[in-house]
Design a protein around this motif. Structure first.
Motif, PDB file in Angstrom:
ATOM      1  N   PHE A 108      60.981  29.232  78.349  1.00  0.00           N
ATOM      2  CA  PHE A 108      60.941  30.504  79.069  1.00  0.00           C
ATOM      3  C   PHE A 108      59.605  31.161  78.741  1.00  0.00           C
ATOM      4  CE2 PHE A 108      61.748  35.041  79.639  1.00  0.00           C
ATOM      5  CZ  PHE A 108      62.397  35.048  80.871  1.00  0.00           C
ATOM      6  N   GLY A 109      58.824  31.471  79.751  1.00  0.00           N
ATOM      7  CA  GLY A 109      57.545  32.142  79.559  1.00  0.00           C
ATOM      8  C   GLY A 109      57.742  33.646  79.587  1.00  0.00           C
ATOM      9  N   LEU A 110      57.525  34.293  78.456  1.00  0.00           N
ATOM     10  CA  LEU A 110      57.624  35.750  78.376  1.00  0.00           C
ATOM     11  C   LEU A 110      56.294  36.324  78.853  1.00  0.00           C
ATOM     12  CD1 LEU A 110      59.001  38.380  77.615  1.00  0.00           C
ATOM     13  CD2 LEU A 110      58.415  37.944  75.229  1.00  0.00           C
ATOM     14  N   MET A 111      56.283  36.835  80.073  1.00  0.00           N
ATOM     15  CA  MET A 111      55.043  37.304  80.693  1.00  0.00           C
ATOM     16  C   MET A 111      54.616  38.669  80.167  1.00  0.00           C
ATOM     17  SD  MET A 111      54.190  34.850  82.529  1.00  0.00           S
ATOM     18  CE  MET A 111      55.137  33.375  82.302  1.00  0.00           C
ATOM     19  N   GLU A 112      55.545  39.590  80.066  1.00  0.00           N
ATOM     20  CA  GLU A 112      55.215  40.939  79.602  1.00  0.00           C
ATOM     21  C   GLU A 112      56.366  41.515  78.810  1.00  0.00           C
ATOM     22  OE1 GLU A 112      52.266  41.996  79.870  1.00  0.00           O
ATOM     23  OE2 GLU A 112      51.457  40.978  81.632  1.00  0.00           O
ATOM     24  N   LEU A 113      56.017  42.263  77.784  1.00  0.00           N
ATOM     25  CA  LEU A 113      56.953  43.084  77.035  1.00  0.00           C
ATOM     26  C   LEU A 113      56.147  44.300  76.595  1.00  0.00           C
ATOM     27  CD1 LEU A 113      59.700  42.150  74.602  1.00  0.00           C
ATOM     28  CD2 LEU A 113      58.144  43.962  73.983  1.00  0.00           C
ATOM     29  N   ALA A 114      56.575  45.485  77.011  1.00  0.00           N
ATOM     30  CA  ALA A 114      55.824  46.698  76.690  1.00  0.00           C
ATOM     31  C   ALA A 114      56.755  47.889  76.599  1.00  0.00           C
ATOM     32  CB  ALA A 114      54.763  46.961  77.758  1.00  0.00           C
ATOM     33  N   VAL A 115      56.403  48.811  75.701  1.00  0.00           N
ATOM     34  CA  VAL A 115      57.140  50.062  75.524  1.00  0.00           C
ATOM     35  C   VAL A 115      56.119  51.195  75.539  1.00  0.00           C
ATOM     36  CG1 VAL A 115      58.639  51.388  73.966  1.00  0.00           C
ATOM     37  CG2 VAL A 115      58.945  48.907  74.179  1.00  0.00           C
ATOM     38  N   ARG A 116      56.434  52.247  76.265  1.00  0.00           N
ATOM     39  CA  ARG A 116      55.547  53.412  76.319  1.00  0.00           C
ATOM     40  C   ARG A 116      55.492  54.081  74.948  1.00  0.00           C
ATOM     41  NH1 ARG A 116      57.619  56.827  81.140  1.00  0.00           N
ATOM     42  NH2 ARG A 116      55.718  58.030  80.735  1.00  0.00           N
ATOM     43  N   GLY A 117      54.327  54.624  74.628  1.00  0.00           N
ATOM     44  CA  GLY A 117      54.016  55.173  73.308  1.00  0.00           C
ATOM     45  C   GLY A 117      55.083  56.013  72.636  1.00  0.00           C
ATOM     46  N   PRO A 118      55.605  57.053  73.280  1.00  0.00           N
ATOM     47  CA  PRO A 118      56.556  57.933  72.586  1.00  0.00           C
ATOM     48  C   PRO A 118      57.856  57.267  72.143  1.00  0.00           C
ATOM     49  CG  PRO A 118      55.695  58.987  74.573  1.00  0.00           C
ATOM     50  CD  PRO A 118      55.234  57.557  74.601  1.00  0.00           C
ATOM     51  N   TRP A 119      58.164  56.096  72.691  1.00  0.00           N
ATOM     52  CA  TRP A 119      59.423  55.427  72.366  1.00  0.00           C
ATOM     53  C   TRP A 119      59.240  54.223  71.461  1.00  0.00           C
ATOM     54  CZ3 TRP A 119      58.351  57.697  77.015  1.00  0.00           C
ATOM     55  CH2 TRP A 119      59.176  58.772  77.355  1.00  0.00           C
ATOM     56  N   ARG A 120      58.051  54.014  70.962  1.00  0.00           N
ATOM     57  CA  ARG A 120      57.821  52.885  70.050  1.00  0.00           C
ATOM     58  C   ARG A 120      58.396  53.186  68.668  1.00  0.00           C
ATOM     59  NH1 ARG A 120      51.775  52.237  72.061  1.00  0.00           N
ATOM     60  NH2 ARG A 120      52.272  51.477  74.142  1.00  0.00           N
ATOM     61  N   GLY A 121      58.688  52.110  67.933  1.00  0.00           N
ATOM     62  CA  GLY A 121      59.210  52.270  66.578  1.00  0.00           C
ATOM     63  C   GLY A 121      60.670  52.664  66.527  1.00  0.00           C
ATOM     64  N   GLN A 122      61.369  52.543  67.649  1.00  0.00           N
ATOM     65  CA  GLN A 122      62.781  52.940  67.714  1.00  0.00           C
ATOM     66  C   GLN A 122      63.697  51.775  68.093  1.00  0.00           C
ATOM     67  OE1 GLN A 122      63.301  56.598  70.015  1.00  0.00           O
ATOM     68  NE2 GLN A 122      61.129  57.044  69.719  1.00  0.00           N
ATOM     69  N   GLY A 123      63.155  50.546  68.041  1.00  0.00           N
ATOM     70  CA  GLY A 123      63.964  49.379  68.352  1.00  0.00           C
ATOM     71  C   GLY A 123      64.055  49.048  69.830  1.00  0.00           C
ATOM     72  N   VAL A 124      63.314  49.759  70.680  1.00  0.00           N
ATOM     73  CA  VAL A 124      63.375  49.500  72.119  1.00  0.00           C
ATOM     74  C   VAL A 124      62.834  48.111  72.440  1.00  0.00           C
ATOM     75  CG1 VAL A 124      62.610  50.274  74.402  1.00  0.00           C
ATOM     76  CG2 VAL A 124      63.274  51.961  72.675  1.00  0.00           C
ATOM     77  N   ALA A 125      61.702  47.738  71.851  1.00  0.00           N
ATOM     78  CA  ALA A 125      61.114  46.420  72.121  1.00  0.00           C
ATOM     79  C   ALA A 125      62.085  45.307  71.715  1.00  0.00           C
ATOM     80  CB  ALA A 125      59.777  46.259  71.404  1.00  0.00           C
ATOM     81  N   ARG A 126      62.687  45.435  70.554  1.00  0.00           N
ATOM     82  CA  ARG A 126      63.658  44.422  70.115  1.00  0.00           C
ATOM     83  C   ARG A 126      64.836  44.362  71.084  1.00  0.00           C
ATOM     84  NH1 ARG A 126      65.335  41.508  65.674  1.00  0.00           N
ATOM     85  NH2 ARG A 126      63.790  42.374  64.276  1.00  0.00           N
TER      86      ARG A 126
END
Length: 185
Positions: A108-126
């Motif tokens: 599986f090719g993961l093309m993009e994964l991104a989180v906007r600045g104010p929501w980083r560090g809160q487990g959203v990316a995971r």
């Protein structure tokens, strides 16, 4: 739609992702305007000329993270690599033939994964990553990450990815990226 804390994770197929392109574009433009990417409006426009083509691929899978009010805050998307993928050809050093073998389901090719600045560090990316990969049926996941994006590189390593090479994914003039692989078996 699943809940991750107060954040909703919405899985989308290709046609639904194209319908939600505006949300993907907002996240992409904000996240990749930052260093080390420094993408311009022209870069964003180019990325979203490719988006409908990518979304039209077999087994395209996407996830949008939204606040309870519906504001888009994170995204992830990708698709299985076809047997004729050029991804492995972009590496600066060749890898073993067995590693580069693709059959349309293996990787599986993961093309993009991104989180906007104010929501980083809160487990959203995971949460995006886990939701995207849930049930994809691939043996492994492949991605490119800019090595100067320390937070992203650290997150991928913490999630089990390992560096398998380096590539210039957009040609000779583009920045060198780390190519990382996650074994799902």
């Amino acid at each position: 739609m699943t809940q991750h804390g107060i954040i909703a994770m919405e899985r989308l197929d290709g046609s639904a992702a194209v319908e939600a392109e505006g949300a993907f574009r907002v996240i992409y433009a904000e996240a990749f305007a930052e260093a080390p990417y420094n993408e311009t409006a022209d870069d964003v426009a180019a990325a979203f000329r490719r988006f409908p083509v990518q979304a039209g691929r077999r087994a395209f899978n996407a996830v949008l993270a939204r606040t309870p009010q519906g504001e888009p805050i994170g995204m992830a998307y990708g698709f299985p690599l076809r047997s004729d993928t050029v991804w492995w050809d972009e590496l600066t050093e060749p890898v073993p033939a067995d590693m580069r073998r693709e059959d349309g389901q293996r990787t599986f090719g993961l093309m993009e994964l991104a989180v906007r600045g104010p929501w980083r560090g809160q487990g959203v990316a995971r949460g995006l990553h886990e939701t995207l990969l849930d049930g994809i049926g691939a043996e492994r996941v492949l991605l490119n990450v800019h090595p100067a994006s320390r937070a992203a590189s650290a997150a991928y390593r913490a999630w089990g990815y390992r560096k398998v090479g380096e590539a210039r994914p957009w040609g000779a003039g583009s920045d060198l990226h780390d190519v990382m692989l996650l074994d799902l078996r």
